[in-house]
Design a protein around this motif. Structure first.
Motif, short mmCIF file in Angstrom:
data_model
loop_
_atom_site.label_atom_id
_atom_site.label_comp_id
_atom_site.label_asym_id
_atom_site.label_seq_id
_atom_site.Cartn_x
_atom_site.Cartn_y
_atom_site.Cartn_z
N ALA A 201 52.11 44.02 42.35
CA ALA A 201 52.72 45.14 41.64
C ALA A 201 52.44 45.06 40.15
O ALA A 201 52.08 46.07 39.51
N LEU A 202 52.60 43.88 39.56
CA LEU A 202 52.35 43.74 38.14
C LEU A 202 50.89 43.96 37.80
O LEU A 202 50.56 44.62 36.80
N MET A 203 49.99 43.43 38.63
CA MET A 203 48.58 43.60 38.31
C MET A 203 48.15 45.06 38.44
O MET A 203 47.34 45.55 37.65
N THR A 204 48.71 45.79 39.40
CA THR A 204 48.43 47.21 39.49
C THR A 204 48.94 47.94 38.26
O THR A 204 48.26 48.80 37.68
N ALA A 205 50.15 47.58 37.82
CA ALA A 205 50.70 48.18 36.61
C ALA A 205 49.85 47.84 35.39
O ALA A 205 49.66 48.69 34.49
N TYR A 206 49.33 46.63 35.34
CA TYR A 206 48.50 46.23 34.20
C TYR A 206 47.19 47.01 34.16
O TYR A 206 46.65 47.27 33.08
N VAL A 207 46.66 47.38 35.32
CA VAL A 207 45.47 48.24 35.33
C VAL A 207 45.83 49.61 34.76
O VAL A 207 45.11 50.18 33.94
N ALA A 208 46.98 50.15 35.20
CA ALA A 208 47.43 51.44 34.67
C ALA A 208 47.62 51.39 33.16
O ALA A 208 47.38 52.38 32.46
N ALA A 209 48.03 50.23 32.65
CA ALA A 209 48.29 50.07 31.22
C ALA A 209 47.04 49.74 30.42
O ALA A 209 47.11 49.63 29.19
N GLY A 210 45.90 49.56 31.11
CA GLY A 210 44.67 49.22 30.41
C GLY A 210 44.55 47.75 30.04
O GLY A 210 43.62 47.36 29.33
N ARG A 211 45.45 46.93 30.52
CA ARG A 211 45.40 45.50 30.21
C ARG A 211 44.36 44.79 31.08
O ARG A 211 43.71 43.83 30.64
N LEU A 212 44.24 45.24 32.32
CA LEU A 212 43.19 44.79 33.22
C LEU A 212 42.27 45.98 33.49
O LEU A 212 42.72 47.12 33.54
N ILE A 213 41.00 45.70 33.73
CA ILE A 213 40.07 46.79 34.03
C ILE A 213 40.14 47.18 35.51
O ILE A 213 39.71 48.27 35.90
N GLY A 214 40.69 46.29 36.33
CA GLY A 214 40.83 46.58 37.75
C GLY A 214 41.57 45.46 38.44
O GLY A 214 41.91 44.44 37.83
N TYR A 215 41.84 45.67 39.72
CA TYR A 215 42.55 44.68 40.53
C TYR A 215 42.09 44.84 41.97
O TYR A 215 42.12 45.93 42.53
N TYR A 216 41.66 43.73 42.56
CA TYR A 216 41.20 43.72 43.95
C TYR A 216 41.98 42.67 44.71
O TYR A 216 42.09 41.51 44.29
#
Length: 276
Positions: A201-216
């Motif tokens: 959940a956090l990593m998906t949110a971080y993608v939405a926030a632009g902190r991560l470029i993606g999550y797999y």
């Protein structure tokens, strides 16, 4: 899955549920923090034979709290929770709950856990909230209304190549783990870098926030990502066909990413991303 035929929710009904999911997620996160601060006294159990898949009494009691609070407000709604299972999945509105996403981090004193609550309406993700009490952040969004962390709008990264940021990754001992190492090798060969924080959940949110470029993730459950998928789409990101083949109940491989790197990452994953 068969959903009850019904008219769309009225704006007032959406407003009520959006306000509720934010307040209940924050209350549940505060309850979670109380448990977290005395985590050494909690009873912790393992799910099946997977010693990495754990559940604590906090997970169960927080989910019970969330269900009770939402039922008081919306008694006609259904539920799908990681700990409590499914109730009334033919309802027009279904709350999808992970009371503590990142339980292994939670019980081991790591700060990568959160409360995640999403809402499906007629089978489509409508809104969600992810509350992270360790960093005083509430990620929330509603389809057509944008996505935010606290009061700041979310927007995915503008990266055009995996070399331009960090990719979130994850795997489990369930199906699909054999695809993980080949993917990482390909990512490194193309100059990318990765992290795993233990909370989908956090990593998906971080993608939405632009902190991560993606999550797999090689195999993700719907309660780990449904709220985050709302945020991701509202922030301009892309996601694979996660809900195919009853992914709501059984889970699937999941890829979320900013548009500039989605195709590159999907190519590195290969056919396992969307194969039956």
């Amino acid at each position: 899955m068969v959903y009850t035929e019904a008219l769309p929710l009225t704006p007032a009904e959406i407003d009520a549920r959006y306000a509720a999911v934010k307040s209940v997620a924050q209350e549940a996160a505060r309850l979670g923090m109380d448990y977290y601060l005395r985590r050494q006294s909690l009873a912790v159990m393992h799910k099946g034979d997977d010693m990495q898949d754990v559940v604590s009494i906090a997970d169960k009691e927080i989910e019970t709290f969330i269900r009770a609070e939402l039922t008081k407000r919306f008694p006609e709604d259904g539920f799908l929770g990681e700990e409590g299972g499914a109730d009334d999945l033919d309802a027009r509105c279904i709350w999808v709950i992970d009371p503590i996403d990142g339980t292994s981090c939670f019980v081991n004193g790591l700060h990568n856990w959160c409360v995640s609550i999403g809402l499906l309406v007629a089978g489509e993700p409508l809104l969600g909230a992810i509350a992270d009490p360790n960093h005083d952040e509430l990620f929330h969004g509603c389809r057509g209304r944008g996505a935010f962390v606290n009061d700041t709008p979310l927007k995915v990264s503008s990266a055009q190549d995996v070399r331009e940021g960090v990719l979130g990754v994850g795997t489990t001992h369930r199906r699909g783990k054999e695809n993980f190492i080949p993917f990482l090798q390909g990512l490194l060969n193309e100059g990318g870098m990765f992290l795993r924080n233990g909370s989908g959940a956090l990593m998906t949110a971080y993608v939405a926030a632009g902190r991560l470029i993606g999550y797999y993730e090689t195999d993700l459950k719907s309660w780990d990502c449904l709220a985050g998928l709302v945020l991701l789409k509202e922030a301009g990101g892309r996601v694979n066909d996660f809900f195919r083949n009853d992914g709501l109940l059984h889970g699937n491989p999941c890829l979320v990413a900013c548009p500039g790197v989605y195709d590159q990452v999907a190519r590195l994953i290969g056919p396992s991303l969307d194969q039956d």
